[in-house]
Design a protein around this motif. Structure first.
Motif, PDB file in Angstrom:
ATOM      1  N   ALA A  33     -11.449  12.411  44.375  1.00 37.34           N
ATOM      2  CA  ALA A  33     -10.415  12.986  45.076  1.00 37.34           C
ATOM      3  C   ALA A  33      -9.541  11.846  46.005  1.00 37.34           C
ATOM      4  O   ALA A  33      -8.390  11.599  45.947  1.00 37.34           O
ATOM      5  CB  ALA A  33     -10.705  14.108  45.988  1.00 37.34           C
ATOM      6  N   ALA A  34     -10.493  11.077  46.730  1.00 37.81           N
ATOM      7  CA  ALA A  34      -9.945   9.892  47.356  1.00 37.81           C
ATOM      8  C   ALA A  34      -9.217   8.848  46.684  1.00 37.81           C
ATOM      9  O   ALA A  34      -8.221   8.432  47.117  1.00 37.81           O
ATOM     10  CB  ALA A  34     -11.064   9.401  48.371  1.00 37.81           C
ATOM     11  N   VAL A  35     -10.068   8.683  45.484  1.00 34.34           N
ATOM     12  CA  VAL A  35      -9.146   7.654  44.552  1.00 34.34           C
ATOM     13  C   VAL A  35      -7.875   8.316  44.322  1.00 34.34           C
ATOM     14  O   VAL A  35      -6.641   7.657  44.122  1.00 34.34           O
ATOM     15  CB  VAL A  35      -9.975   7.272  43.321  1.00 34.34           C
ATOM     16  N   GLY A  36      -7.803   9.732  43.909  1.00 35.58           N
ATOM     17  CA  GLY A  36      -6.455  10.216  43.602  1.00 35.58           C
ATOM     18  C   GLY A  36      -5.544  10.266  44.776  1.00 35.58           C
ATOM     19  O   GLY A  36      -4.250   9.971  44.426  1.00 35.58           O
ATOM     20  N   ASP A  37      -5.893  10.410  45.942  1.00 33.24           N
ATOM     21  CA  ASP A  37      -4.935  10.091  47.212  1.00 33.24           C
ATOM     22  C   ASP A  37      -4.482   8.671  47.035  1.00 33.24           C
ATOM     23  O   ASP A  37      -3.356   8.646  47.327  1.00 33.24           O
ATOM     24  CB  ASP A  37      -5.828  10.221  48.459  1.00 33.24           C
ATOM     25  N   ALA A  38      -5.193   7.820  46.843  1.00 36.44           N
ATOM     26  CA  ALA A  38      -4.895   6.337  46.694  1.00 36.44           C
ATOM     27  C   ALA A  38      -3.929   6.340  45.562  1.00 36.44           C
ATOM     28  O   ALA A  38      -2.841   5.594  45.834  1.00 36.44           O
ATOM     29  CB  ALA A  38      -5.973   5.559  46.662  1.00 36.44           C
ATOM     30  N   VAL A  39      -4.150   7.059  44.207  1.00 39.04           N
ATOM     31  CA  VAL A  39      -2.963   6.958  43.253  1.00 39.04           C
ATOM     32  C   VAL A  39      -1.794   7.391  43.652  1.00 39.04           C
ATOM     33  O   VAL A  39      -0.737   6.884  43.344  1.00 39.04           O
ATOM     34  CB  VAL A  39      -3.624   7.534  41.944  1.00 39.04           C
ATOM     35  N   LYS A  40      -1.870   8.637  44.495  1.00 39.20           N
ATOM     36  CA  LYS A  40      -0.294   9.207  44.861  1.00 39.20           C
ATOM     37  C   LYS A  40       0.214   8.302  45.791  1.00 39.20           C
ATOM     38  O   LYS A  40       1.629   8.133  46.082  1.00 39.20           O
ATOM     39  CB  LYS A  40      -0.660  10.443  45.541  1.00 39.20           C
TER      40      LYS A  40
END
Lengths: 110, 149
Positions: A33-40
Motif C-alpha cells: 500500500a505504501a508503494v502504491g502511495d508512492a506510485v500515486k
C-alpha cells in the motif's frame, strides 16, 4: 524476501513468517500500500513517504541493503503475477522507481 | 559448502527443462545491458549497442546470453564441485576480462526476474529461493580471482 534472504527475518522476531501467515500477509499489504502511495505521488515520492522515511531512519533502522533485496523480490512477484504486462520497459521502469523509493526511505539515515 | 535439498534441485531442474535457453539467456543479458548501461563496458566488440532495441536484437548478445545460461546447466550437473567446474571461466572473467563481481550478481538477479516472467505463478517463493541460491553459488566462483585461493 524471507525465503530467499533469510537474514531479513532478524527484523521481525515477533512475527510468524511462514509462507501464507496472517501476519506476513497483513504486513505485506501495508508495504505494498505504501508503494502504491508512492506510485500515486510519483512526481514527489519524497513528500509522500516522508513519515515512513523518518520511521525507518530513527526507529526501525533497517540496513539499506535490505531495501535492495525487497525491491528485487517485488520485481520477481510482479513478474510472476503479471507476466504479460511485465515487459522489459515495465521491468526497467519499476526497477528505477523502486530504487528511488528505497533511496527516499534511507535518505535520513545519516 | 552449500548443498541443495532434494526439493531445491527439483525446483531448479523442473524449470530448467521448460526454458528456452537462447530466448531467456539473450533476454536476461540484453536487459542487463539496457537497464545498467555501465555493464556495456565489457562488450565493445559486440557491435551495435546504441539503443534498447539494438541491444535486445543484437545477435552477439543473444548468443552470449545463450552461452551463459547453458553454462548454468553444466554447473548444475557439477553442483558439488562448482569451483573446479568453473575454474577456466573464473580465470577468464576475473583475471582477463576484469569483471566487477557486482555486475555478475546483477545478471543473476535479472535472470531470476526473466525466469519469473516466463513461469508466471509457477514461480513460487520456494522456487525463487532455490534459484537465488543457485545463482549466488554460480556467481561465487567467478567472484574470486584464481590467484587468491
Amino acid at each position: 524476501l524471507f525465503s530467499s534472504y533469510p537474514q531479513a527475518k532478524t527484523y521481525f522476531p515477533h512475527f510468524d513468517l511462514h509462507t501464507g501467515s496472517a501476519q506476513l500477509r497483513a504486513h505485506g499489504s501495508r508495504v505494498v500500500a505504501a508503494v502504491g502511495d508512492a506510485v500515486k505521488s510519483i512526481d514527489n515520492v519524497t513528500s509522500a513517504l516522508s513519515k515512513l522515511s523518518e520511521l525507518h531512519a530513527y526507529v526501525l533502522r533497517v540496513d539499506p541493503v535490505n531495501f535492495k533485496f525487497l525491491s528485487h523480490c517485488l520485481l520477481v512477484t510482479l513478474a510472476s503475477h503479471f507476466p504479460a504486462d511485465f515487459t522489459a520497459d515495465a521491468h526497467a521502469a519499476w526497477d528505477k522507481f523502486l530504487s528511488i523509493v528505497s533511496g527516499v526511505l534511507t535518505e535520513k539515515y545519516r | 559448502m552449500v548443498h541443495f535439498t532434494g526439493e531445491e534441485k527439483a525446483a531448479i531442474t523442473d524449470l530448467w527443462g521448460k526454458m528456452n535457453m537462447e530466448e531467456a539467456g539473450g533476454e536476461a543479458l540484453g536487459r542487463l545491458l539496457v537497464f545498467y548501461p555501465w555493464t556495456q563496458r565489457f562488450f565493445d566488440s559486440f557491435g551495435n549497442l546504441s539503443s534498447a532495441s539494438a541491444i535486445m536484437g543484437n545477435p552477439k548478445v543473444k548468443a552470449h546470453g545463450k552461452k551463459v545460461l547453458t553454462s548454468f546447466g553444466e554447473a548444475m550437473k557439477n553442483s558439488d564441485n562448482l569451483k573446479g567446474a568453473f575454474a577456466k571461466l573464473s580465470e577468464l572473467h576475473c583475471d582477463k576480462l576484469h569483471g566487477d563481481p557486482e555486475n555478475f550478481r546483477l545478471l543473476g538477479d535479472v535472470i531470476v526476474i526473466v525466469l519469473a516472467t516466463h513461469s508466471g505463478r509457477e514461480f513460487t517463493p520456494d522456487m525463487q529461493a532455490a534459484w537465488q541460491k543457485l545463482v549466488l553459488l554460480l556467481v561465487l566462483p567467478l567472484l574470486w580471482p584464481t590467484n587468491t585461493t
